[in-house]
Enzyme design. Structure first.
Site, mmCIF file in Angstrom:
data_model
loop_
_atom_site.group_PDB
_atom_site.id
_atom_site.type_symbol
_atom_site.label_atom_id
_atom_site.label_comp_id
_atom_site.label_asym_id
_atom_site.label_seq_id
_atom_site.Cartn_x
_atom_site.Cartn_y
_atom_site.Cartn_z
ATOM 1 N N HIS A 90 0.847 -1.204 0.000
ATOM 2 C CA HIS A 90 0.000 0.000 0.000
ATOM 3 C C HIS A 90 0.875 1.244 0.000
ATOM 4 O O HIS A 90 2.087 1.165 0.105
ATOM 5 C CB HIS A 90 -1.002 -0.027 1.155
ATOM 6 C CG HIS A 90 -0.400 0.133 2.520
ATOM 7 N ND1 HIS A 90 0.394 -0.827 3.106
ATOM 8 C CD2 HIS A 90 -0.467 1.145 3.418
ATOM 9 C CE1 HIS A 90 0.758 -0.420 4.307
ATOM 10 N NE2 HIS A 90 0.261 0.782 4.518
ATOM 11 N N HIS A 150 1.473 3.942 1.876
ATOM 12 C CA HIS A 150 2.036 4.743 2.968
ATOM 13 C C HIS A 150 3.554 4.835 2.885
ATOM 14 O O HIS A 150 4.244 3.889 2.493
ATOM 15 C CB HIS A 150 1.599 4.171 4.323
ATOM 16 C CG HIS A 150 0.149 4.446 4.625
ATOM 17 N ND1 HIS A 150 -0.601 3.670 5.470
ATOM 18 C CD2 HIS A 150 -0.681 5.421 4.162
ATOM 19 C CE1 HIS A 150 -1.844 4.165 5.526
ATOM 20 N NE2 HIS A 150 -1.912 5.217 4.742
ATOM 21 N N ASP A 192 5.970 4.748 4.961
ATOM 22 C CA ASP A 192 6.842 3.791 5.649
ATOM 23 C C ASP A 192 6.897 2.443 4.912
ATOM 24 O O ASP A 192 7.602 1.525 5.340
ATOM 25 C CB ASP A 192 6.418 3.604 7.119
ATOM 26 C CG ASP A 192 5.023 3.032 7.283
ATOM 27 O OD1 ASP A 192 4.080 3.529 6.638
ATOM 28 O OD2 ASP A 192 4.860 2.071 8.066
ATOM 29 N N HIS A 193 6.186 2.337 3.785
ATOM 30 C CA HIS A 193 6.224 1.118 2.961
ATOM 31 C C HIS A 193 6.841 1.350 1.582
ATOM 32 O O HIS A 193 7.301 0.407 0.947
ATOM 33 C CB HIS A 193 4.802 0.531 2.825
ATOM 34 C CG HIS A 193 4.220 0.158 4.154
ATOM 35 N ND1 HIS A 193 4.080 -1.145 4.566
ATOM 36 C CD2 HIS A 193 3.811 0.928 5.189
ATOM 37 C CE1 HIS A 193 3.594 -1.154 5.812
ATOM 38 N NE2 HIS A 193 3.426 0.096 6.200
ATOM 39 N N HIS A 206 -7.436 -0.574 5.478
ATOM 40 C CA HIS A 206 -6.391 0.325 5.991
ATOM 41 C C HIS A 206 -6.176 1.448 4.976
ATOM 42 O O HIS A 206 -6.177 2.632 5.328
ATOM 43 C CB HIS A 206 -5.116 -0.494 6.205
ATOM 44 C CG HIS A 206 -3.938 0.298 6.678
ATOM 45 N ND1 HIS A 206 -3.845 0.823 7.946
ATOM 46 C CD2 HIS A 206 -2.783 0.638 6.052
ATOM 47 C CE1 HIS A 206 -2.681 1.460 8.069
ATOM 48 N NE2 HIS A 206 -2.024 1.365 6.938
ATOM 49 N N ASP A 251 -0.066 -3.778 6.273
ATOM 50 C CA ASP A 251 -0.679 -3.218 7.487
ATOM 51 C C ASP A 251 -2.134 -3.662 7.635
ATOM 52 O O ASP A 251 -2.940 -2.962 8.254
ATOM 53 C CB ASP A 251 -0.634 -1.685 7.455
ATOM 54 C CG ASP A 251 0.762 -1.135 7.730
ATOM 55 O OD1 ASP A 251 1.692 -1.931 7.990
ATOM 56 O OD2 ASP A 251 0.917 0.096 7.675
ATOM 57 N N HIS A 284 4.828 -4.665 10.613
ATOM 58 C CA HIS A 284 5.226 -3.944 11.834
ATOM 59 C C HIS A 284 5.389 -4.894 13.016
ATOM 60 O O HIS A 284 4.691 -5.903 13.115
ATOM 61 C CB HIS A 284 4.177 -2.887 12.221
ATOM 62 C CG HIS A 284 4.148 -1.693 11.322
ATOM 63 N ND1 HIS A 284 4.944 -0.598 11.519
ATOM 64 C CD2 HIS A 284 3.418 -1.433 10.210
ATOM 65 C CE1 HIS A 284 4.703 0.308 10.570
ATOM 66 N NE2 HIS A 284 3.780 -0.175 9.760
HETATM 67 FE FE FE Z 1 2.864 0.891 8.043
HETATM 68 ZN ZN ZN Z 2 0.117 1.756 6.488
#
Ligand code: FE
Ligand code: ZN
Length: 253
Positions: A52, A54, A56-57, A110, A127, A165
């Protein structure tokens, strides 16, 4: 095939799928730890998988592909700035260097475009599903998230769940509040505490473990229905409503 975590940021795992000197990465949010990993192992990057959009990905992808031009497989609905091979539910990704073929599972909730990657025995779920927890529902509806988790819950029990995570300990604390008498949650809590104090990841888990301990998959468990009933003031109308009550409860903590 070997699957190893590369740590990123505070608590992200970038999964490295390795075979015969080749490696594919799932959700490289950061480039530096990956570049270090490639240098240390001598592996050749062959593909990047994205669950996805985001940061942090996907944050490390631009720098990684600038140095190693590889295909980036990801959701058709998002992350278009990095994805070269857009995918939707039930599509396949063949990674011949690794001898693996992954099936795409659309898991909106999400984010609306979130996808997971599945191959016999392996699930990369970003996530959506965490150890004893699930992602926040930022974009989809609670009903969508429930339907997405129900798809994952229907996979074979021995599926290894590779989430993005290290949230298991705090998720288990909530799981114990929802189901104080669930012995599997208590056992998992002490197992995870031992792993974490030894500096080891608590993931992957198996789907069987998640079904036994994860309140966001346990919409059929009498204790979870009772907890949802207490929150709502009435018996939830269906499984999705039980899930929704537990998810909204979690959001308040
Ligand atoms: Fe994340
Ligand atoms: Zn995420």
């Amino acid at each position: 095939m070997q699957i190893e975590p590369i740590r990123a940021f505070e608590d992200n795992y970038i999964w490295a799928i390795r075979q015969g000197g080749h490696v594919a990465l799932v959700d490289p949010g950061e480039a530096a730890p990956v570049l270090k990993f490639l240098e240390a192992t001598g592996d050749q990057l062959c593909a990047i998988l994205v669950t996805h959009r985001h940061g942090d990905h996907i944050g490390g992808i631009a720098e990684l592909v600038a140095r190693h031009p590889v295909p980036v497989f990801g959701p058709a609905l998002e992350a278009a700035e990095v994805v070269t091979h857009p995918l939707a539910d039930e599509d396949h990704v063949a990674l011949p260097e690794l001898g693996v073929d992954l099936t795409v599972i659309g898991v909106p909730g999400h984010t609306l475009g979130h996808i997971a990657f599945y191959s016999a025995g392996l699930l990369f779920c970003g996530d959506t599903l965490f150890g004893a927890g699930c992602g926040r529902v930022f974009e989809g509806t609670l009903e969508q998230m429930h339907a997405s988790l129900a798809k994952l819950a229907a996979l074979p029990l021995d599926t290894q769940v590779y989430c993005a995570h290290e949230y298991t300990q705090s998720c288990l604390r909530f799981a114990q509040v929802v189901e104080p008498d669930n012995a599997a949650i208590a056992t998992r809590s002490s197992d995870v505490a031992r792993l974490r104090s030894a500096g080891k990841p608590s993931v992957p888990s198996t789907l069987a473990e998640e079904l036994a301990t994860n309140p966001f998959l346990r919409w059929d468990a009498p204790a979870v229905i009772a907890a949802a009933t207490a929150r709502l003031g009435h018996v939830p109308a269906n499984r999705a409503a039980t899930f929704a009550a537990i998810r909204l409860w979690r959001d308040t903590l």
